[in-house]
Write an enzyme that holds these catalytic residues in place. Structure first.
Site, PDB file in Angstrom:
ATOM      1  CG  LEU A  33      -1.941  -1.046   1.442  1.00 17.69           C
ATOM      2  CD1 LEU A  33      -2.973  -0.594   2.465  1.00 17.69           C
ATOM      3  CD2 LEU A  33      -2.628  -1.442   0.151  1.00 17.69           C
ATOM      4  N   GLY A  36      -1.689   6.434  -2.460  1.00 15.92           N
ATOM      5  CA  GLY A  36      -2.767   6.322  -3.450  1.00 15.92           C
ATOM      6  C   GLY A  36      -3.855   5.364  -2.963  1.00 15.92           C
ATOM      7  CG  HIS A  37      -3.015   1.175  -2.442  1.00 15.61           C
ATOM      8  ND1 HIS A  37      -1.645   1.151  -2.554  1.00 15.61           N
ATOM      9  CD2 HIS A  37      -3.481   0.332  -3.401  1.00 15.61           C
ATOM     10  CE1 HIS A  37      -1.297   0.348  -3.532  1.00 15.61           C
ATOM     11  NE2 HIS A  37      -2.391  -0.165  -4.074  1.00 15.61           N
ATOM     12  CD  GLN A  61      -3.147  -8.535 -11.336  1.00 20.39           C
ATOM     13  OE1 GLN A  61      -4.141  -8.950 -10.737  1.00 20.39           O
ATOM     14  NE2 GLN A  61      -2.860  -7.253 -11.425  1.00 20.39           N
ATOM     15  CE  LYS A 149       0.383   4.888 -12.043  1.00 24.85           C
ATOM     16  NZ  LYS A 149       0.193   3.454 -11.986  1.00 24.85           N
ATOM     17  CD  GLN A 153      -6.586  -2.760 -12.559  1.00 23.97           C
ATOM     18  OE1 GLN A 153      -5.729  -3.604 -12.711  1.00 23.97           O
ATOM     19  NE2 GLN A 153      -6.714  -2.097 -11.432  1.00 23.97           N
ATOM     20  CB  VAL A 176      -2.644  10.082  -5.004  1.00 21.12           C
ATOM     21  CG1 VAL A 176      -1.905  10.893  -3.947  1.00 21.12           C
ATOM     22  CG2 VAL A 176      -4.080   9.819  -4.566  1.00 21.12           C
ATOM     23  CB  SER A 185       3.184   3.559  -9.395  1.00 20.01           C
ATOM     24  OG  SER A 185       3.536   2.236  -9.718  1.00 20.01           O
ATOM     25  NE  ARG A 187       4.482  -1.947 -12.361  1.00 21.68           N
ATOM     26  CZ  ARG A 187       4.366  -2.436 -13.560  1.00 21.68           C
ATOM     27  NH1 ARG A 187       4.946  -1.835 -14.568  1.00 21.68           N
ATOM     28  NH2 ARG A 187       3.675  -3.513 -13.785  1.00 21.68           N
TER      29      ARG A 187
HETATM   30  O1  PAF Z   1      -4.774  -2.748  -9.528  1.00 19.29           O
HETATM   31  C1  PAF Z   1      -4.478  -3.718  -8.812  1.00 19.29           C
HETATM   32  O2  PAF Z   1      -3.924  -3.562  -7.736  1.00 19.29           O
HETATM   33  C2  PAF Z   1      -4.825  -5.128  -9.289  1.00 19.29           C
HETATM   34  O3  PAF Z   1      -4.788  -5.222 -10.666  1.00 19.29           O
HETATM   35  C3  PAF Z   1      -6.172  -5.635  -8.748  1.00 19.29           C
HETATM   36  C4  PAF Z   1      -7.330  -4.767  -9.207  1.00 19.29           C
HETATM   37  C5  PAF Z   1      -6.139  -5.672  -7.237  1.00 19.29           C
HETATM   38  C6  PAF Z   1      -6.442  -7.061  -9.242  1.00 19.29           C
HETATM   39  O4  PAF Z   1      -5.497  -7.963  -8.779  1.00 19.29           O
END
Ligand code: PAF
Length: 289
Positions: A33, A36-37, A61, A149, A153, A176, A185, A187
């Site tokens: 986290l 942003g989260h 993913q 962001k 998705q 954010v 991010s 990353r």
């Molecule tokens: O954006 C993310 O953090 C992921 O792609 C998600 C939506 C939690 C799905 O695993």
């Protein structure tokens, strides 16, 4: 704050709350986290009686197994941060809980999943769509919160909830940014100091293009050209794409009259970053290009 690892236990707890008429706000995450989260969780807290966050590093993913294996995992830290902004329930399932033996279903949002990020990361959005469909089914939230962001998705998830009649309201939340404009991010921590400095070119290029649009240039291809060139001038940036697309279909547009969105992706060292900005036409100005 309560933590659940089993789907059946979480469902049991949430059924009780729903029975009391409570609204449920949900944010799915991969963990790690950042602010942003937390801004999404705060918003979920304001708009719902109960806030549920999931933490699941979803292997389907990830395109590279090393990325999946190296993904930062610190559930205790994430739980502490989430509790600090009022999250009441964390769902942290194991791999076996989410993908038990025999699991054999995928959710694919065709079209939207194969372009842009999907072209660079084959199978990524199928992995996202499948896990999000599962999580929305498990939690059955009133509202689910997603960052703008990750714009593509967000569109994939909007499409899947519409197409599968999932009755959750999808709430898009503003990006954010750091004070210098870099979009937050997970990353970003992997950037070297030089790459971190260079990465601000993405938000600067997006702002520059709006500045050009403000002078009356409404030709999307001209503006996308400026976007690409501005990013390419930065020696540490390896541009993947810079496009101006319709906000729903993500197909390129010719003009910016309907306020399309500019999407960019570039790699800095080993770190791939994305950003976006809605581009609005200059009101009342004559077309100059
Ligand atoms: O954006 C993310 O953090 C992921 O792609 C998600 C939506 C939690 C799905 O695993």
């Amino acid at each position: 704050m309560d933590t659940y690892e089993r789907i059946a236990d979480l469902r049991h707890a949430l059924n009780k709350e729903r029975g009391l008429g409570k609204t449920i706000g949900f944010m799915p995450t991969l963990g790690a986290l950042h602010e942003g989260h937390l801004s999404l969780l705060r918003r979920a807290r304001e708009e719902n009686d109960l806030v549920v966050m999931s933490v699941f590093v979803n292997p389907t993913q990830f395109n590279q197994i090393e990325d999946y294996e190296k993904y930062p995992r610190d559930l205790e830290r994430d739980k502490k941060l989430a509790a600090g902004v009022g999250t009441q329930i964390v769902f942290a399932p194991s791999m076996e809980e989410m993908y038990p033996e025999g699991f054999d279903t995928v959710v694919a949002v065709r079209g939207l999943s194969d372009i842009l990020e999907g072209a660079s990361r084959p199978g990524h959005f199928q992995g996202v769509a499948t896990v999000v469909a599962k999580l929305l089914n498990i939690v059955q939230p009133t509202r689910a919160y997603f960052a703008e962001k990750d714009y593509q998705q967000l569109q994939v998830i909007r499409r899947l909830t519409l197409d599968l009649d999932i009755p959750t309201e999808i709430v898009p939340c503003a990006t954010v940014r750091e004070p210098d404009g870099l979009a937050l991010s997970s990353r970003n921590v992997r950037l070297t100091p030089e790459e971190r400095r260079a990465a601000t070119v993405l938000s600067r290029a997006l702002k520059y293009v709006q500045d050009i649009a403000d002078t009356g240039v409404h030709d999307a291809f001209v503006l996308a050209g400026w976007l690409a060139r501005t990013i390419e001038v930065e020696p540490l940036a390896k541009l993947d794409y810079a496009v101006i697309v319709d906000r729903e279909t993500l197909q390129e547009v010719e003009r910016i009259d309907n306020s399309p969105i500019a999407l960019v992706a570039a790699t800095f060292g080993k770190v791939r970053l994305i950003d976006n900005r809605i581009i609005t036409p200059a009101p009342g100005l004559e077309r100059r290009g």
